[in-house]
Design a protein around this motif. Sequence first.
Motif, PDB file in Angstrom:
ATOM      1  N   ARG A  96       0.807  -1.222   0.000  1.00 50.72           N
ATOM      2  CA  ARG A  96       0.000   0.000   0.000  1.00 50.72           C
ATOM      3  C   ARG A  96       0.842   1.275   0.000  1.00 50.72           C
ATOM      4  NH1 ARG A  96      -2.768  -0.621   6.022  1.00 50.72           N
ATOM      5  NH2 ARG A  96      -0.831  -0.542   7.228  1.00 50.72           N
ATOM      6  N   ARG A  97       2.132   1.171   0.354  1.00 52.00           N
ATOM      7  CA  ARG A  97       3.030   2.331   0.257  1.00 52.00           C
ATOM      8  C   ARG A  97       3.887   2.269  -1.015  1.00 52.00           C
ATOM      9  NH1 ARG A  97       2.435   4.893   5.150  1.00 52.00           N
ATOM     10  NH2 ARG A  97       1.716   3.524   6.839  1.00 52.00           N
ATOM     11  N   LEU A 124      -6.640   5.190  -3.206  1.00 55.72           N
ATOM     12  CA  LEU A 124      -7.896   5.845  -2.886  1.00 55.72           C
ATOM     13  C   LEU A 124      -7.571   7.195  -2.255  1.00 55.72           C
ATOM     14  CD1 LEU A 124      -9.700   2.646  -1.601  1.00 55.72           C
ATOM     15  CD2 LEU A 124      -9.927   3.748  -3.849  1.00 55.72           C
ATOM     16  N   SER A 125      -7.310   8.157  -3.136  1.00 58.49           N
ATOM     17  CA  SER A 125      -6.860   9.481  -2.730  1.00 58.49           C
ATOM     18  C   SER A 125      -7.147  10.451  -3.860  1.00 58.49           C
ATOM     19  CB  SER A 125      -5.357   9.451  -2.429  1.00 58.49           C
ATOM     20  OG  SER A 125      -4.612   9.367  -3.641  1.00 58.49           O
ATOM     21  N   ARG A 142      -4.710   3.781   1.334  1.00 55.74           N
ATOM     22  CA  ARG A 142      -5.728   2.792   0.960  1.00 55.74           C
ATOM     23  C   ARG A 142      -5.703   2.660  -0.552  1.00 55.74           C
ATOM     24  NH1 ARG A 142      -7.051  -0.303   5.325  1.00 55.74           N
ATOM     25  NH2 ARG A 142      -7.047   1.058   7.161  1.00 55.74           N
ATOM     26  N   MET A 143      -5.937   1.457  -1.044  1.00 53.30           N
ATOM     27  CA  MET A 143      -5.693   1.214  -2.464  1.00 53.30           C
ATOM     28  C   MET A 143      -6.572   0.102  -3.017  1.00 53.30           C
ATOM     29  SD  MET A 143      -2.086  -0.934  -2.348  1.00 53.30           S
ATOM     30  CE  MET A 143      -2.117  -1.210  -4.125  1.00 53.30           C
ATOM     31  N   THR A 163     -10.009  -4.508  -2.583  1.00 52.47           N
ATOM     32  CA  THR A 163      -9.671  -3.352  -1.765  1.00 52.47           C
ATOM     33  C   THR A 163      -9.846  -3.621  -0.276  1.00 52.47           C
ATOM     34  OG1 THR A 163      -9.970  -0.947  -1.614  1.00 52.47           O
ATOM     35  CG2 THR A 163     -11.979  -2.287  -1.719  1.00 52.47           C
ATOM     36  N   HIS A 164      -9.388  -2.659   0.526  1.00 50.32           N
ATOM     37  CA  HIS A 164      -9.524  -2.684   1.988  1.00 50.32           C
ATOM     38  C   HIS A 164      -9.719  -1.237   2.434  1.00 50.32           C
ATOM     39  CE1 HIS A 164      -7.641  -3.954   6.125  1.00 50.32           C
ATOM     40  NE2 HIS A 164      -8.947  -3.734   6.197  1.00 50.32           N
ATOM     41  N   LEU A 165     -10.904  -0.914   2.926  1.00 49.23           N
ATOM     42  CA  LEU A 165     -11.232   0.461   3.277  1.00 49.23           C
ATOM     43  C   LEU A 165     -10.863   0.771   4.732  1.00 49.23           C
ATOM     44  CD1 LEU A 165     -14.621   1.028   1.421  1.00 49.23           C
ATOM     45  CD2 LEU A 165     -12.270   1.200   0.569  1.00 49.23           C
TER      46      LEU A 165
END
Length: 288
Positions: A96-97, A124-125, A142-143, A163-165
Amino acid sequence: MLSGFRGTALLALLALSLPAGAAPAKTSTPLRVMSFNVRTPVDTEPGRRWEDRREAMVSLLREQHPAVFGTQELVEKQADYLVEQLPGYRWFGQGRRGGSGDEHMGVFYDSAQLRVVESGDFWLSDTPEVAGSITWGNLMPRMVSWALFQRQADGRRFYLFNTHLPYREEDEPRRVRAAKLIAERLGKLPADIPVVLTGDFNTEPGSDTYATFTAALGDARRLAGQVDGPRLTFHNFSGTPTVELDWILVRGFTVDRFRTLDNTPGGVLPSDHYPVQAELRFPAAATR
């Protein structure tokens, strides 16, 4: 001999009733899709440690043998173990980074059943193409990891997004913004290719996030012809789930069966979430 003749005659009549050059519509075999929050290997308490539960996870996956499964909270050492223990499976997805560190939304697929046509990740940005980007007040990136798959047996294609919110109660507005971004991306995909979205959404049906998603997608559990297992999915290693955080959402598929897999191979809980699984059927397609 008479019954054989009647059968042949009936087939001939059916063939004559079809438009010229057309063949009967074919109904495909179901596609088995799973969503699985595997729990990152940070726990030190016996029974919760990765080393204590990884064999149970492999056992469950071998038994169910999904064509594809989206994971959440996955780290690289877990992915390496799973593909080592599950011959034929491959996986993809950045951390995720960015790169290979931190948690992944890793997607695993059985290479005997599926091939990846294209794949990618977005965040998710406000800057979805920037790896590791954080906006909207999120605590961490988040992605989404995604792919266009093609089934080996019949060439049928579908998209899978995973995904994972964010998890805090106060994160609901951020989850809604994520849902809008994902729905916008899905809206740009070819309408004739089915879509499946897997994830730990950290909110329940009835929420604004759920309403945003289901304006564009169907909830596989609620569409299924057969439903098995508990509705709730997160149990925090207690075996007694309390909330329904894990969903499979679809567009363009019919749903034969949906299961919440509360299996405990060898008496061991594989994770703090129960995985969910859907058997999806492609729309029938006439061939010419």
